[in-house]
Design a protein around this motif. Structure first.
Motif, mmCIF file in Angstrom:
data_model
loop_
_atom_site.group_PDB
_atom_site.id
_atom_site.type_symbol
_atom_site.label_atom_id
_atom_site.label_comp_id
_atom_site.label_asym_id
_atom_site.label_seq_id
_atom_site.Cartn_x
_atom_site.Cartn_y
_atom_site.Cartn_z
ATOM 1 N N ARG A 5 0.832 -1.213 0.000
ATOM 2 C CA ARG A 5 0.000 0.000 0.000
ATOM 3 C C ARG A 5 0.862 1.256 0.000
ATOM 4 N NH1 ARG A 5 -2.925 -1.965 4.259
ATOM 5 N NH2 ARG A 5 -2.138 -0.296 5.569
ATOM 6 N N VAL A 6 1.916 1.249 0.815
ATOM 7 C CA VAL A 6 2.810 2.411 0.876
ATOM 8 C C VAL A 6 3.556 2.556 -0.451
ATOM 9 C CG1 VAL A 6 4.814 3.429 2.026
ATOM 10 C CG2 VAL A 6 3.010 2.346 3.385
ATOM 11 N N SER A 7 4.021 1.456 -1.010
ATOM 12 C CA SER A 7 4.693 1.500 -2.319
ATOM 13 C C SER A 7 3.791 2.134 -3.367
ATOM 14 C CB SER A 7 5.083 0.085 -2.775
ATOM 15 O OG SER A 7 6.008 -0.491 -1.894
ATOM 16 N N ALA A 8 2.518 1.716 -3.392
ATOM 17 C CA ALA A 8 1.559 2.256 -4.355
ATOM 18 C C ALA A 8 1.294 3.739 -4.104
ATOM 19 C CB ALA A 8 0.253 1.466 -4.299
ATOM 20 N N ALA A 9 1.185 4.134 -2.835
ATOM 21 C CA ALA A 9 0.939 5.540 -2.501
ATOM 22 C C ALA A 9 2.122 6.417 -2.927
ATOM 23 C CB ALA A 9 0.672 5.696 -1.006
ATOM 24 N N LEU A 10 3.325 5.934 -2.720
ATOM 25 C CA LEU A 10 4.513 6.696 -3.133
ATOM 26 C C LEU A 10 4.595 6.801 -4.651
ATOM 27 C CD1 LEU A 10 7.115 5.283 -0.586
ATOM 28 C CD2 LEU A 10 6.198 7.618 -0.645
ATOM 29 N N LEU A 11 4.294 5.721 -5.335
ATOM 30 C CA LEU A 11 4.304 5.719 -6.800
ATOM 31 C C LEU A 11 3.247 6.682 -7.337
ATOM 32 C CD1 LEU A 11 5.581 4.402 -9.301
ATOM 33 C CD2 LEU A 11 3.822 2.635 -9.142
ATOM 34 N N ALA A 12 2.052 6.658 -6.755
ATOM 35 C CA ALA A 12 0.967 7.541 -7.194
ATOM 36 C C ALA A 12 1.315 9.015 -7.008
ATOM 37 C CB ALA A 12 -0.319 7.217 -6.438
ATOM 38 N N ARG A 13 2.170 9.305 -6.026
ATOM 39 C CA ARG A 13 2.577 10.689 -5.758
ATOM 40 C C ARG A 13 3.902 11.039 -6.444
ATOM 41 N NH1 ARG A 13 -0.283 8.736 -1.437
ATOM 42 N NH2 ARG A 13 -1.602 10.172 -0.248
ATOM 43 N N ALA A 14 4.386 10.130 -7.292
ATOM 44 C CA ALA A 14 5.635 10.313 -8.035
ATOM 45 C C ALA A 14 6.820 10.613 -7.109
ATOM 46 C CB ALA A 14 5.479 11.413 -9.091
ATOM 47 N N HIS A 15 6.830 9.963 -5.944
ATOM 48 C CA HIS A 15 7.956 10.139 -5.016
ATOM 49 C C HIS A 15 9.192 9.472 -5.620
ATOM 50 C CE1 HIS A 15 9.882 10.980 -1.241
ATOM 51 N NE2 HIS A 15 10.228 9.715 -1.098
ATOM 52 N N PRO A 16 10.335 10.160 -5.614
ATOM 53 C CA PRO A 16 11.509 9.626 -6.308
ATOM 54 C C PRO A 16 12.204 8.457 -5.618
ATOM 55 C CG PRO A 16 12.067 11.692 -5.226
ATOM 56 C CD PRO A 16 10.578 11.506 -5.081
ATOM 57 N N HIS A 17 11.841 8.158 -4.379
ATOM 58 C CA HIS A 17 12.526 7.094 -3.633
ATOM 59 C C HIS A 17 11.556 5.968 -3.275
ATOM 60 C CE1 HIS A 17 15.835 9.894 -3.239
ATOM 61 N NE2 HIS A 17 15.004 10.778 -2.737
ATOM 62 N N PRO A 18 11.647 4.825 -3.963
ATOM 63 C CA PRO A 18 10.773 3.704 -3.614
ATOM 64 C C PRO A 18 11.130 3.174 -2.229
ATOM 65 C CG PRO A 18 12.436 2.997 -5.179
ATOM 66 C CD PRO A 18 12.594 4.483 -5.024
ATOM 67 N N PRO A 19 10.194 2.499 -1.575
ATOM 68 C CA PRO A 19 10.513 1.962 -0.262
ATOM 69 C C PRO A 19 11.582 0.880 -0.347
ATOM 70 C CG PRO A 19 8.298 1.318 -0.918
ATOM 71 C CD PRO A 19 8.824 2.221 -1.977
ATOM 72 N N ARG A 20 12.287 0.771 0.742
ATOM 73 C CA ARG A 20 13.391 -0.186 0.828
ATOM 74 C C ARG A 20 13.028 -1.258 1.850
ATOM 75 N NH1 ARG A 20 19.290 2.003 2.544
ATOM 76 N NH2 ARG A 20 20.058 0.063 3.391
ATOM 77 N N TRP A 21 13.294 -2.506 1.522
ATOM 78 C CA TRP A 21 13.051 -3.621 2.430
ATOM 79 C C TRP A 21 14.356 -3.929 3.163
ATOM 80 C CZ3 TRP A 21 8.667 -5.643 4.052
ATOM 81 C CH2 TRP A 21 8.710 -6.840 4.777
ATOM 82 N N LEU A 22 14.329 -3.837 4.484
ATOM 83 C CA LEU A 22 15.502 -4.143 5.297
ATOM 84 C C LEU A 22 15.521 -5.627 5.645
ATOM 85 C CD1 LEU A 22 15.291 -1.126 7.783
ATOM 86 C CD2 LEU A 22 16.732 -1.313 5.736
ATOM 87 N N GLU A 23 16.692 -6.192 5.718
ATOM 88 C CA GLU A 23 16.810 -7.609 6.086
ATOM 89 C C GLU A 23 16.627 -7.822 7.585
ATOM 90 O OE1 GLU A 23 16.760 -10.071 3.893
ATOM 91 O OE2 GLU A 23 16.562 -8.422 2.464
ATOM 92 N N VAL A 76 11.132 0.798 4.928
ATOM 93 C CA VAL A 76 11.415 2.215 5.162
ATOM 94 C C VAL A 76 11.466 2.939 3.819
ATOM 95 C CG1 VAL A 76 12.710 1.865 7.319
ATOM 96 C CG2 VAL A 76 13.924 1.836 5.133
ATOM 97 N N PHE A 77 11.304 4.267 3.870
ATOM 98 C CA PHE A 77 11.527 5.044 2.659
ATOM 99 C C PHE A 77 12.175 6.375 3.009
ATOM 100 C CE2 PHE A 77 7.260 6.322 3.826
ATOM 101 C CZ PHE A 77 7.150 7.657 3.457
ATOM 102 N N LEU A 78 12.949 6.864 2.048
ATOM 103 C CA LEU A 78 13.742 8.075 2.184
ATOM 104 C C LEU A 78 12.991 9.275 1.642
ATOM 105 C CD1 LEU A 78 16.584 9.440 2.669
ATOM 106 C CD2 LEU A 78 17.108 8.777 0.305
ATOM 107 N N MET A 79 13.179 10.424 2.287
ATOM 108 C CA MET A 79 12.612 11.683 1.807
ATOM 109 C C MET A 79 13.286 12.826 2.543
ATOM 110 S SD MET A 79 9.130 11.312 3.926
ATOM 111 C CE MET A 79 9.623 10.065 5.104
ATOM 112 N N SER A 80 12.978 14.036 2.108
ATOM 113 C CA SER A 80 13.366 15.229 2.856
ATOM 114 C C SER A 80 12.157 15.632 3.702
ATOM 115 C CB SER A 80 13.727 16.368 1.890
ATOM 116 O OG SER A 80 12.548 16.836 1.246
ATOM 117 N N PRO A 81 12.353 16.457 4.727
ATOM 118 C CA PRO A 81 11.201 16.937 5.489
ATOM 119 C C PRO A 81 10.180 17.668 4.607
ATOM 120 C CG PRO A 81 13.194 17.297 6.734
ATOM 121 C CD PRO A 81 13.624 16.852 5.362
#
Length: 165
Positions: free
Chosen positions: A11-29, A143-148
């Motif tokens: 859901r978060v991946s889709a929301a970020l994609l829909a908002r054209a966020h440049p950083h896709p979520p990252r899966w941590l081990e 997790v996902f990366l962004m600026s404030p």
């Protein structure tokens, strides 16, 4: 493969994609249920973790979500001046109101609630001390990366001062 990831992460991946966020979520081990675990896994300062703190508004049982800097604590009295009286939100309440489990609550991509009202969001101004911040992406391993500024643009939430000194 993203489709094999948990539903909240998707859901978060889709929301970020829909908002054209440049950083896709990252899966941590490793699991990053706490801000400290996330900071350690990412090799960043604790304050760069945009932790999600959920409260339960007493007036109407609405969810209130503060996206707070990982090295700070929410001052409930300051927050209550914006929201009215608050109570604690247990794990069942958080899951029911956001669609995420504690440790993976994202600032976007909420599951539709029974009443159709998403949590009321606030952003901790202390996050602006950093150029880059990391938020949960719907699961303790995501997790996902962004600026404030990107966080504000993604959520539309107001920036407030509700941290303890």
């Amino acid at each position: 493969m993203a489709s094999s990831r948990p539903e909240g992460f998707q859901r978060v991946s889709a929301a970020l994609l829909a908002r054209a966020h440049p950083h896709p979520p990252r899966w941590l081990e490793v699991s990053a249920r706490s801000a400290q675990e996330a900071a350690d896994a990412l090799g960043v300062a604790l304050g760069q973790i945009a932790k999600s703190v959920v409260f339960r508004r007493k007036l109407d049982d609405a969810a209130v979500l503060v996206i707070a800097s990982g090295d700070k604590r929410v001052d409930e009295r300051k927050l209550e001046s914006l929201t009215g009286k608050l109570g604690r939100a247990d794990a069942d309440y958080v899951k029911a109101r956001t669609g995420f489990s504690i440790g993976g609550v994202s600032p976007l991509g909420f599951a539709p609630e029974a009443d159709g009202v998403p949590p009321r969001l606030f952003i901790d101004r202390e996050l602006f001390r950093f150029d880059a911040i990391w938020a949960a992406a719907g699961h303790p391993n995501g997790v996902f990366l962004m600026s404030p500024d990107q966080l504000v643009a993604l959520t539309g939430a107001p920036v407030v001062d509700v941290m303890q000194p």
